[in-house]
Every structure is written in C-alpha cells, then in structure tokens.
Design a protein around this motif. Structure first.
Motif, short mmCIF file in Angstrom:
data_model
loop_
_atom_site.label_atom_id
_atom_site.label_comp_id
_atom_site.label_asym_id
_atom_site.label_seq_id
_atom_site.Cartn_x
_atom_site.Cartn_y
_atom_site.Cartn_z
N PRO A 138 11.09 28.16 1.15
CA PRO A 138 10.07 27.40 1.90
C PRO A 138 8.68 28.03 1.85
CG PRO A 138 11.56 28.53 3.40
CD PRO A 138 12.16 28.65 2.03
N ASP A 139 8.61 29.34 1.88
CA ASP A 139 7.30 30.00 1.86
C ASP A 139 6.60 29.78 0.52
OD1 ASP A 139 7.70 30.91 4.42
OD2 ASP A 139 8.40 32.90 3.81
N SER A 140 7.37 29.82 -0.56
CA SER A 140 6.79 29.59 -1.89
C SER A 140 6.33 28.15 -2.03
CB SER A 140 7.82 29.92 -2.97
OG SER A 140 8.16 31.29 -2.94
N ALA A 141 7.11 27.22 -1.49
CA ALA A 141 6.74 25.81 -1.55
C ALA A 141 5.45 25.57 -0.78
CB ALA A 141 7.87 24.95 -0.98
N LYS A 142 5.34 26.19 0.39
CA LYS A 142 4.13 26.04 1.20
C LYS A 142 2.92 26.69 0.51
CE LYS A 142 6.57 25.76 5.62
NZ LYS A 142 6.90 26.44 6.88
N ALA A 143 3.14 27.84 -0.11
CA ALA A 143 2.05 28.53 -0.81
C ALA A 143 1.55 27.70 -1.98
CB ALA A 143 2.54 29.89 -1.30
N PHE A 144 2.49 27.08 -2.69
CA PHE A 144 2.12 26.23 -3.83
C PHE A 144 1.28 25.05 -3.36
CE2 PHE A 144 3.01 22.39 -6.31
CZ PHE A 144 2.49 22.78 -7.54
N LEU A 145 1.75 24.34 -2.35
CA LEU A 145 1.04 23.15 -1.88
C LEU A 145 -0.30 23.51 -1.23
CD1 LEU A 145 3.90 20.89 -0.53
CD2 LEU A 145 2.49 20.54 -2.56
N SER A 146 -0.38 24.67 -0.62
CA SER A 146 -1.64 25.11 -0.03
C SER A 146 -2.69 25.33 -1.13
CB SER A 146 -1.43 26.41 0.75
OG SER A 146 -2.66 26.89 1.27
N ALA A 147 -2.26 25.94 -2.23
CA ALA A 147 -3.16 26.17 -3.37
C ALA A 147 -3.59 24.85 -3.99
CB ALA A 147 -2.48 27.05 -4.40
N LEU A 180 3.43 20.95 3.92
CA LEU A 180 1.98 20.91 3.93
C LEU A 180 1.44 21.82 5.02
CD1 LEU A 180 1.31 17.05 3.64
CD2 LEU A 180 0.95 18.77 1.86
N GLU A 181 0.19 22.26 4.84
CA GLU A 181 -0.46 23.07 5.88
C GLU A 181 -0.63 22.20 7.13
OE1 GLU A 181 -4.11 24.76 4.65
OE2 GLU A 181 -3.20 26.30 3.42
N ASP A 207 0.86 -1.19 0.00
CA ASP A 207 0.00 0.00 0.00
C ASP A 207 0.90 1.24 0.00
OD1 ASP A 207 -2.19 1.63 0.04
OD2 ASP A 207 -2.65 1.33 2.18
N PHE A 208 1.74 1.32 -1.04
CA PHE A 208 2.67 2.45 -1.12
C PHE A 208 1.99 3.66 -1.74
CE2 PHE A 208 3.43 -0.55 -4.64
CZ PHE A 208 3.30 0.25 -5.75
N TYR A 209 2.70 4.78 -1.75
CA TYR A 209 2.11 6.05 -2.20
C TYR A 209 2.31 6.22 -3.70
CZ TYR A 209 1.13 7.43 2.56
OH TYR A 209 0.60 7.50 3.84
N THR A 210 1.18 6.27 -4.40
CA THR A 210 1.22 6.34 -5.85
C THR A 210 -0.08 6.94 -6.37
OG1 THR A 210 1.37 4.98 -7.86
CG2 THR A 210 0.46 3.90 -5.96
N PRO A 211 -0.06 8.11 -6.98
CA PRO A 211 1.09 8.97 -7.26
C PRO A 211 1.34 9.97 -6.13
CG PRO A 211 -0.84 9.83 -8.35
CD PRO A 211 -1.29 8.59 -7.63
N VAL A 212 2.48 10.66 -6.24
CA VAL A 212 2.84 11.70 -5.28
C VAL A 212 3.31 12.95 -6.03
CG1 VAL A 212 3.52 10.11 -3.45
CG2 VAL A 212 5.23 10.84 -5.13
N ILE A 213 3.30 14.07 -5.34
CA ILE A 213 3.92 15.28 -5.87
C ILE A 213 5.35 15.33 -5.31
CG2 ILE A 213 3.95 17.81 -5.79
CD1 ILE A 213 0.92 17.76 -5.81
N ILE A 214 6.31 15.49 -6.21
CA ILE A 214 7.70 15.62 -5.78
C ILE A 214 8.15 17.07 -5.97
CG2 ILE A 214 8.34 13.23 -6.22
CD1 ILE A 214 9.61 14.18 -8.89
N GLY A 215 9.14 17.47 -5.19
CA GLY A 215 9.69 18.81 -5.32
C GLY A 215 11.20 18.76 -5.33
#
Length: 331
Positions: free
Chosen positions: A235-244, A329-330, A218-226
């Motif tokens: 870090p703030d831009s990464a958090k803003a992107f994932l929040s959106a 993540l938030e 039960d692995f994670y598929t698909p995922v968002i990678i960065g």
C-alpha cells in the motif's frame, strides 16, 4: 593555535568524508521497480506520467518506473498478471475484466481526466451537431455492443431513429482524412486529441459530447488501473506512485507548455503543434471540477454501470462500487 587549526581541519575532513559516504549510500539506495503499461502510443492523456519521470518525482518517491507499450490484448491482462503493477484503461472497456467468475484482480485507482470528453465529430454544417442529425449518415463503427447501445441511446433521446444510421465498419486512425475524403460522415472521438487534430488541420467540424445528452454516459475515461493483490501487499508503494503521478498532472495543469515539451522529448515522433494545442485543452480536463486530481466520484461511477445493467450490456450484473477505489490517493 596550531593545534586548534589542525583540529578544525581534521574535523572538516571527517565531516566531508561522512557526507561523501552518506551521498554514496543515497546514490546506491535501491529503488523499487514499477512497470506502467500504456493503453496506446504516448499522447496528452499520459503527460503527467512523463512529467513525473522527467522531473524526478518517481525517484523522490523511491521508485524506478518503466513506461511500456501495451500488448495486443490490452493493459488489463498485463496488470492482472502482475507483469505490470499499473496501467491505463477505461471504465467501459475494463467492464468485462471486473465481472463474472473470471474477474481479474484489477481496479481503477485514479481518474486521468475528470469527465468523459468523447462524442461524435462530423463535417460542419451537415446537421450532425445533434444526435438526430446522424440519420441517413455514415457512421464509422467498431461494431461493439456497448458502442452501438451508446449511439442508439443518444440518438433516440434526441428523437431520432437509430435504424436510419448507415453503420460503416471502420477503425479510423486519421479522423481528418476520413472526414475530408467523405468515406464516413461521423466518428466517435476523444476531443482532447482527435478533435484538436481537426482544429489544427483547419477542418471545420460539428461535435456533440455524450455526457451532454445522457449524464449516465459521463463515465471515467481514461483511468489508471492497478493490480489489486499487489496494492494490498504494497500500500505504501502504491500511494507513493500515485502521489508522484498526481504531482505530474498538477504540473501539467499549471505549466501546460512546459509539460508538452516534456511529452515531446519522450516521444519526438509526435506533432508539436498538435501536442501543444492538445495540452492547452487538457489542462482544463485533468482536474476540472473535482476536489483533487484522480478522484473517482462513486455516484458517477455507479451511474454508468447501472445504465449498463439496465440495458443488458454486461454478461454479469455489476454491483455498485465495483472496480474502483480512492484508497491510494492522497487525502
């Protein structure tokens, strides 16, 4: 009285001018550009991204996001090179990129789906509703070590003999046609797209999921990678992107029909009936039983790589907690 009226008019004019200047400044405010690379052509795995774009969630976060198709060598290389900040990958396929001396600066930052929805589909009533039933049948294989080890594991767990499966090298792009023509009997699919496609086509099938046979699968598929380096510096831009993006997927959970329309608008070449049916299925998969969209459970992530290590499926040992983070993540 005339002086009062004149003063009010002048004040109103000045206020209007100031608002106009503020709006103009807001309109011309520079957005941070982010490139996101898909893993394949657009499908319901990607709906939340297109919702975030269409609904203005990226813009509200001060971002200008371009969604692009993957190169032949996959999203991992493009993200690792810094030509894209984020992309789509899978825990199993990103494994070679995060191990060894040549490990790439990438990590999974969000789970698009909370559980592994892949498994084996076959024509209904031919005994392949369980892994042992694959004995003596034709399985369409990509001939990958990890893939074959997975099939062997679930078949033997069900008391079957892996050596009795007829392995047919084949990259199936149309599961319905492949099963109907009987060129193969069993195909590894992701149910949310190919399984639903069989339903829409009226093809009766049997199906079993790998995670139901072995929890380690039960692995994670698909995922968002960065890109790890870029995220540490921004870090703030990464958090803003994932929040959106999170807002986009939450919208797809709450309004799957409207979300499907947004995906179809972005990719009008897709079959509407398939997209609508798939989206109805996927709304239950994006978050499922997790505390929030995107969260990666460390124990489950590690369980899969521990299984990989135990079966000698990686050139280098994969330490626990390698290749993922929930940091952006938030909370």
């Amino acid at each position: 009285m005339k002086k009062r009226i004149l003063a009010i008019v002048l004040a109103a004019a000045m206020t209007g001018a100031l608002i106009g200047c503020a709006d103009k400044g807001k309109d011309t405010e520079k957005k941070e550009k982010i490139t996101f690379v898909l893993d394949w052509t657009p499908n319901t795995n990607h709906t939340g991204l297109y919702v975030a774009q269409e609904k203005g969630y990226f813009e509200e976060a001060g971002l200008e996001v371009e969604i692009v198709q993957p190169p032949e060598d996959g999203a991992e290389v493009l993200v690792a090179s810094g030509k894209a900040q984020f992309g789509v990958s899978f825990q199993d396929s990103m494994m070679p990129a995060i191990t060894g001396e040549d490990a790439m600066p990438i990590e999974a930052v969000a789970a698009i789906l909370q559980h592994n929805t892949s498994g084996i589909v076959s024509r209904k009533g031919e005994g392949m509703d369980r892994p042992k039933g694959m004995e003596g049948k034709k399985y369409a294989t990509w001939d990958l070590d990890l893939e074959k080890a997975t099939i062997k594991n679930v078949v033997e767990a069900d008391g079957g003999d892996f050596s009795k499966i007829e392995m047919i090298p084949s990259t199936v792009t149309d599961e319905v046609s492949a099963l109907e023509s009987k060129s193969v009997d069993a195909i590894w699919i992701f149910y949310g797209w190919a399984g639903i496609a069989c339903e829409v086509a009226g093809l009766e099938t049997d199906y079993f999921a790998f995670k139901d046979i072995n929890p380690a699968l039960d692995f994670y598929t698909p995922v968002i990678i960065g890109n790890s380096d870029w995220m540490k510096e921004n870090p703030d831009s990464a958090k803003a992107f994932l929040s959106a993006v999170q807002k986009g997927y939450e919208y797809a959970v709450e309004s799957p029909d409207d979300a499907a329309d947004i995906l179809l608008k972005a990719s009008p070449e897709l079959d509407e009936e398939l997209v609508k049916a798939s989206q109805a299925y996927m709304k239950e998969q994006y978050i499922a039983d997790a505390k929030q969209w995107g969260y990666i459970e460390p124990a489950r992530w590690n369980a899969f790589y521990n299984w990989v290590n135990e079966n000698g499926l990686s050139e280098s040992e994969i330490p626990e907690n390698t290749g993922f983070t929930n940091e952006y993540l938030e909370k």
